[in-house]
Structure formats: C-alpha cells, structure tokens
Design a protein around this motif. Structure first.
Motif, PDB file in Angstrom:
ATOM      1  N   SER A   1       0.849  -1.193   0.000  1.00  0.00           N
ATOM      2  CA  SER A   1       0.000   0.000   0.000  1.00  0.00           C
ATOM      3  C   SER A   1       0.887   1.246   0.000  1.00  0.00           C
ATOM      4  N   TYR A   2       0.411   2.278  -0.679  1.00  0.00           N
ATOM      5  CA  TYR A   2       1.128   3.542  -0.811  1.00  0.00           C
ATOM      6  C   TYR A   2       0.214   4.673  -0.361  1.00  0.00           C
ATOM      7  N   ASP A   3       0.779   5.671   0.286  1.00  0.00           N
ATOM      8  CA  ASP A   3       0.003   6.798   0.782  1.00  0.00           C
ATOM      9  C   ASP A   3       0.508   8.079   0.125  1.00  0.00           C
ATOM     10  N   THR A   4      -0.359   8.764  -0.616  1.00  0.00           N
ATOM     11  CA  THR A   4       0.038  10.022  -1.257  1.00  0.00           C
ATOM     12  C   THR A   4       0.051  11.181  -0.264  1.00  0.00           C
ATOM     13  N   ASP A   5      -0.410  10.948   0.964  1.00  0.00           N
ATOM     14  CA  ASP A   5      -0.527  11.989   2.002  1.00  0.00           C
ATOM     15  C   ASP A   5      -1.526  13.073   1.627  1.00  0.00           C
ATOM     16  N   ARG A   6      -2.414  12.758   0.705  1.00  0.00           N
ATOM     17  CA  ARG A   6      -3.477  13.672   0.321  1.00  0.00           C
ATOM     18  C   ARG A   6      -4.782  12.896   0.296  1.00  0.00           C
ATOM     19  N   CYS A   7      -5.710  13.275   1.110  1.00  0.00           N
ATOM     20  CA  CYS A   7      -6.974  12.540   1.210  1.00  0.00           C
ATOM     21  C   CYS A   7      -7.912  12.970   0.081  1.00  0.00           C
ATOM     22  N   GLU A   8      -7.580  12.533  -1.115  1.00  0.00           N
ATOM     23  CA  GLU A   8      -8.332  12.909  -2.306  1.00  0.00           C
ATOM     24  C   GLU A   8      -8.544  11.688  -3.192  1.00  0.00           C
ATOM     25  N   ASN A   9      -9.542  11.780  -4.079  1.00  0.00           N
ATOM     26  CA  ASN A   9      -9.808  10.701  -5.024  1.00  0.00           C
ATOM     27  C   ASN A   9      -8.654  10.575  -6.015  1.00  0.00           C
ATOM     28  N   VAL A  10      -8.014   9.412  -6.066  1.00  0.00           N
ATOM     29  CA  VAL A  10      -6.941   9.163  -7.020  1.00  0.00           C
ATOM     30  C   VAL A  10      -7.585   8.844  -8.364  1.00  0.00           C
ATOM     31  N   MET A  11      -7.596   9.830  -9.263  1.00  0.00           N
ATOM     32  CA  MET A  11      -8.284   9.695 -10.543  1.00  0.00           C
ATOM     33  C   MET A  11      -7.374   9.209 -11.663  1.00  0.00           C
TER      34      MET A  11
ATOM     35  N   LEU B   1       8.390   3.401 -10.347  1.00  0.00           N
ATOM     36  CA  LEU B   1       7.732   4.696 -10.196  1.00  0.00           C
ATOM     37  C   LEU B   1       6.221   4.519 -10.245  1.00  0.00           C
ATOM     38  N   VAL B   2       5.565   4.909  -9.176  1.00  0.00           N
ATOM     39  CA  VAL B   2       4.103   4.889  -9.082  1.00  0.00           C
ATOM     40  C   VAL B   2       3.639   6.341  -9.100  1.00  0.00           C
ATOM     41  N   GLY B   3       2.871   6.700 -10.118  1.00  0.00           N
ATOM     42  CA  GLY B   3       2.392   8.071 -10.252  1.00  0.00           C
ATOM     43  C   GLY B   3       0.900   8.164 -10.006  1.00  0.00           C
ATOM     44  N   ALA B   4       0.472   9.248  -9.377  1.00  0.00           N
ATOM     45  CA  ALA B   4      -0.943   9.433  -9.079  1.00  0.00           C
ATOM     46  C   ALA B   4      -1.333  10.888  -9.271  1.00  0.00           C
ATOM     47  N   THR B   5      -2.560  11.112  -9.773  1.00  0.00           N
ATOM     48  CA  THR B   5      -3.134  12.452  -9.826  1.00  0.00           C
ATOM     49  C   THR B   5      -4.500  12.403  -9.158  1.00  0.00           C
ATOM     50  N   ASP B   6      -4.940  13.529  -8.608  1.00  0.00           N
ATOM     51  CA  ASP B   6      -6.189  13.487  -7.860  1.00  0.00           C
ATOM     52  C   ASP B   6      -7.094  14.676  -8.192  1.00  0.00           C
ATOM     53  N   TYR B   7      -8.260  14.678  -7.559  1.00  0.00           N
ATOM     54  CA  TYR B   7      -9.287  15.674  -7.862  1.00  0.00           C
ATOM     55  C   TYR B   7      -8.901  17.068  -7.380  1.00  0.00           C
ATOM     56  N   ALA B   8      -7.971  17.169  -6.441  1.00  0.00           N
ATOM     57  CA  ALA B   8      -7.529  18.474  -5.944  1.00  0.00           C
ATOM     58  C   ALA B   8      -6.383  19.048  -6.777  1.00  0.00           C
ATOM     59  N   GLY B   9      -5.955  18.304  -7.819  1.00  0.00           N
ATOM     60  CA  GLY B   9      -4.901  18.800  -8.692  1.00  0.00           C
ATOM     61  C   GLY B   9      -3.505  18.404  -8.299  1.00  0.00           C
ATOM     62  N   ASN B  10      -3.360  17.447  -7.394  1.00  0.00           N
ATOM     63  CA  ASN B  10      -2.032  17.011  -6.970  1.00  0.00           C
ATOM     64  C   ASN B  10      -1.465  15.951  -7.912  1.00  0.00           C
ATOM     65  N   PHE B  11      -0.202  16.144  -8.303  1.00  0.00           N
ATOM     66  CA  PHE B  11       0.571  15.103  -8.958  1.00  0.00           C
ATOM     67  C   PHE B  11       1.562  14.578  -7.938  1.00  0.00           C
ATOM     68  N   THR B  12       1.529  13.267  -7.692  1.00  0.00           N
ATOM     69  CA  THR B  12       2.391  12.653  -6.684  1.00  0.00           C
ATOM     70  C   THR B  12       3.168  11.507  -7.323  1.00  0.00           C
ATOM     71  N   LEU B  13       4.477  11.494  -7.098  1.00  0.00           N
ATOM     72  CA  LEU B  13       5.338  10.440  -7.604  1.00  0.00           C
ATOM     73  C   LEU B  13       5.923   9.692  -6.412  1.00  0.00           C
ATOM     74  N   LEU B  14       5.744   8.355  -6.406  1.00  0.00           N
ATOM     75  CA  LEU B  14       6.187   7.545  -5.282  1.00  0.00           C
ATOM     76  C   LEU B  14       7.186   6.490  -5.718  1.00  0.00           C
ATOM     77  N   ASP B  15       8.043   6.110  -4.789  1.00  0.00           N
ATOM     78  CA  ASP B  15       8.969   5.008  -5.007  1.00  0.00           C
ATOM     79  C   ASP B  15       8.190   3.697  -4.903  1.00  0.00           C
ATOM     80  N   GLY B  16       8.214   2.899  -5.971  1.00  0.00           N
ATOM     81  CA  GLY B  16       7.419   1.681  -5.994  1.00  0.00           C
ATOM     82  C   GLY B  16       7.888   0.630  -5.020  1.00  0.00           C
ATOM     83  N   SER B  17       9.128   0.696  -4.554  1.00  0.00           N
ATOM     84  CA  SER B  17       9.658  -0.297  -3.612  1.00  0.00           C
ATOM     85  C   SER B  17       9.411   0.092  -2.165  1.00  0.00           C
ATOM     86  N   THR B  18       9.663   1.360  -1.838  1.00  0.00           N
ATOM     87  CA  THR B  18       9.570   1.796  -0.438  1.00  0.00           C
ATOM     88  C   THR B  18       8.263   2.509  -0.110  1.00  0.00           C
ATOM     89  N   GLY B  19       7.583   3.042  -1.134  1.00  0.00           N
ATOM     90  CA  GLY B  19       6.377   3.822  -0.890  1.00  0.00           C
ATOM     91  C   GLY B  19       6.657   5.273  -0.556  1.00  0.00           C
TER      92      GLY B  19
END
Length: 331
Positions: free
Chosen positions: A161-171, A181-199
């Motif tokens: 499990s990975y936490d973007t630290d933003r309580c928003e819908n991951v769209m 590389l795990v990438g996520a964007t959400d309804y509040a306009g956040n782009f978040t890039l996470l390390d796929g191994s460590t989170g």
C-alpha cells in the motif's frame, strides 16, 4: 385524458472508459497453400476494444469479425454492482481490471469473464482508478482516500500500500514497467510520484485543478496529465518538474493516452474535441471534433498505432483510423 410527467432517462449507451486489446494468432490459426503446394501462415493479429459505462457490464467489441475469430463481433460480461467508470488491460491482453461506480475493483478474464468479483480489504473505502505495469501478476488501484494498493491478480491478496498523504480521489494512476515509479493524480490537482519499492513520496506538485488521467511515455522521460484547466501537463521524470503546459482544448481535458510506439499521444476533452500530438515536438498534428459525443470521457490508442477510440454520452464507442498527418477516418 390524464397526463403524466416525463422523466428523462440516462442514455443506455453512455460510456465512460475504453481500452484496446490485441490477440496474436497462433501458427495454426490461419494457413494458406500456394500453387506449388507450400503452406504459408498469415499471422495478422486480431484487435478488440473494451468499454465500460452506465450499465453493469463490460462490452468487448471485435474490430474485424470473421468465422475464424475467437470472439463474436460484440459480446459483454455482466458484472455485480453498478456501472464501470475505469478499466485497464494487462500486458498479455488476458486480464481486465475494472472499477465500478460503487467503488469495487473486479478482475476478469477477457474470454472467461469475472474471475474475482471484488478485490478489497478492510482499509479501502472506495476505488477510483486502476492500472497494470508490464508484470501481469499484479494490479494497482487508487482509492478515494489518497491511497494506492497493489494486489496479486490470482487471489486478490494485498501486496503493498502507498500513501500520497493527500486525502483525495486518485483519478489518474500510472505504473512504470519495472514498477519503480508509481504516479498518481487526484481531484484536488495534486501530482504525486512515489517510489514503488519503499512507498516514499519522491515528488509532489499541485496544479489547482483536477487531474483526471495520468500516463507515462514509453521512454519514461515524461508523464502526461489531463487537467481541468484545459491543458495537458507534460512532467519530466523522475524529477517531477513541469516541462510544459499544453493549451490543448476549449474544455476540460478528460483523458490522454500514448501510442504503443511512443511517437504520438492523443487527448480528448469534454466538448468532444480530440487532438493527436507528436511526442518529440509536443505539437498537435491532427485535430477532430465529434459532434455526436459532446460529453467525451475517455480516449485510447490501439496496439498497432493506427487507430484511436473514444467514448462518451452520445454515440458511445467511436473508432477512427489515425495514419500519419492525414485526416482521421471513421472505421
């Protein structure tokens, strides 16, 4: 005569998502014999499009139907729950991941139908997006709480499990082929890039408007995000810096997809406008407006790099040839 008030019904052909698949023929699928008696194999692959929408089912449309095809021209898999608003297809073209309107994640075999009707665990409130990497053994899903979950595709067991630290819908959700590389964007306009191994959160940037879709280009140099400010965000990887904000459309950009050869990408806006772009120059080479799909929701490139599909509230599924810089032609 008694009059009754008319109630406007939701259009039955409303579609929200689409994905392309490709079946490579086996050596014995299609053979021909020449005048000298030599047998030749014709291994032309077979294409299909998966669509999901307001109905609780996935439709699979075969593009070139014939008696030899594995599929009929069109068929569907009935699903539990509500309509389907997000789909992804594994790299081997066998496993479909589908997200329903009631937040469930389901796994299906392309030919066999529902395999796991509910992939879930106690920490998930609801799912909004799903994606595969090159690895067919696992699938990713983004939730309404800003978390991303990785499951195995056999039993649906949680792997990470990975936490973007933003309580928003991951769209928007994008996974690199090596899963680093795990990438996520959400309804509040956040782009978040996470390390796929460590989170660990590697990069984050806010663009103020909802980012509805996220894809990586095939060189892993850039991420492309569809934004409600009518632009496409071109983001450098792995730095996360904004390279360019393409003024793309006159309405919300709902979806973006990259061609498998990595040379082009396509964007679609809510007003039914579609543009095809050159990845190297980030210039639009083709532009098209579909009047029958005023509320466009999703676009996708096929695996052979010569067609695009888009879905919306009007005609439903639309498929167009997209060859070079010539005008797109309806299939």
């Amino acid at each position: 005569m008694e009059q009754t008030a008319s109630v406007e019904k939701e259009p039955e052909n409303r579609m929200w998502c689409c994905a392309w698949g490709l079946i490579k023929r086996q050596q014995n699928d299609q053979c021909s014999e020449d005048e000298d008696g030599f047998t030749h194999t014709k291994l032309k692959p077979k294409e299909f499009v998966i669509t999901g929408g307001i109905q609780p089912q996935l439709k699979i449309v075969h593009i070139s139907p014939s008696e030899e095809n594995v599929f009929p021209h069109e068929y569907s898999h009935q699903l539990p729950g509500m309509g389907i608003h997000n789909v992804a297809l594994s790299s081997d073209n066998n496993c479909i991941s589908a997200v329903s309107m009631d937040g469930n994640l389901m796994l299906l075999n392309v030919k066999g139908g529902v395999r796991l009707p509910r992939v879930n665990h106690c920490h998930v409130s609801n799912f909004w997006s799903t994606a595969f990497s090159r690895n067919t053994d696992c699938v990713y899903a983004g939730s309404g709480s800003g978390h991303i979950f990785k499951y195995d595709t056999t039993l649906g067991k949680l792997q990470h499990s990975y936490d973007t630290d933003r309580c928003e819908n991951v769209m928007g959700l994008a996974i690199s082929g090596d899963q680093r590389l795990v990438g996520a964007t959400d309804y509040a306009g956040n782009f978040t890039l996470l390390d796929g191994s460590t989170g660990q959160v590697l990069r984050r940037r806010n663009y103020k408007k909802p980012l509805r879709r996220l894809v990586y280009d095939h060189s892993m140099r850039h991420a492309l995000a569809a934004c409600d400010d009518k632009t496409i965000k071109v983001i450098d990887l792995p730095s996360g810096r904004l390279r360019e904000s393409l003024a793309a459309h006159d309405a919300f950009v709902m979806s973006v997809a990259v061609s498998p050869d990595g040379l082009r990408f396509v964007s679609g806006a809510y007003d039914g406008s579609i543009k095809v772009w050159d990845v190297r120059t980030t210039k639009s080479s083709l532009s098209f407006h579909c009047g029958s799909n005023s509320n466009l929701w999703d676009v996708a490139f096929n695996k052979l790099n010569n067609k695009i599909s888009f879905v919306g509230d009007g005609k439903g599924l639309n498929i167009y040839y997209c060859l070079g810089n010539r005008e797109m032609m309806l299939v």
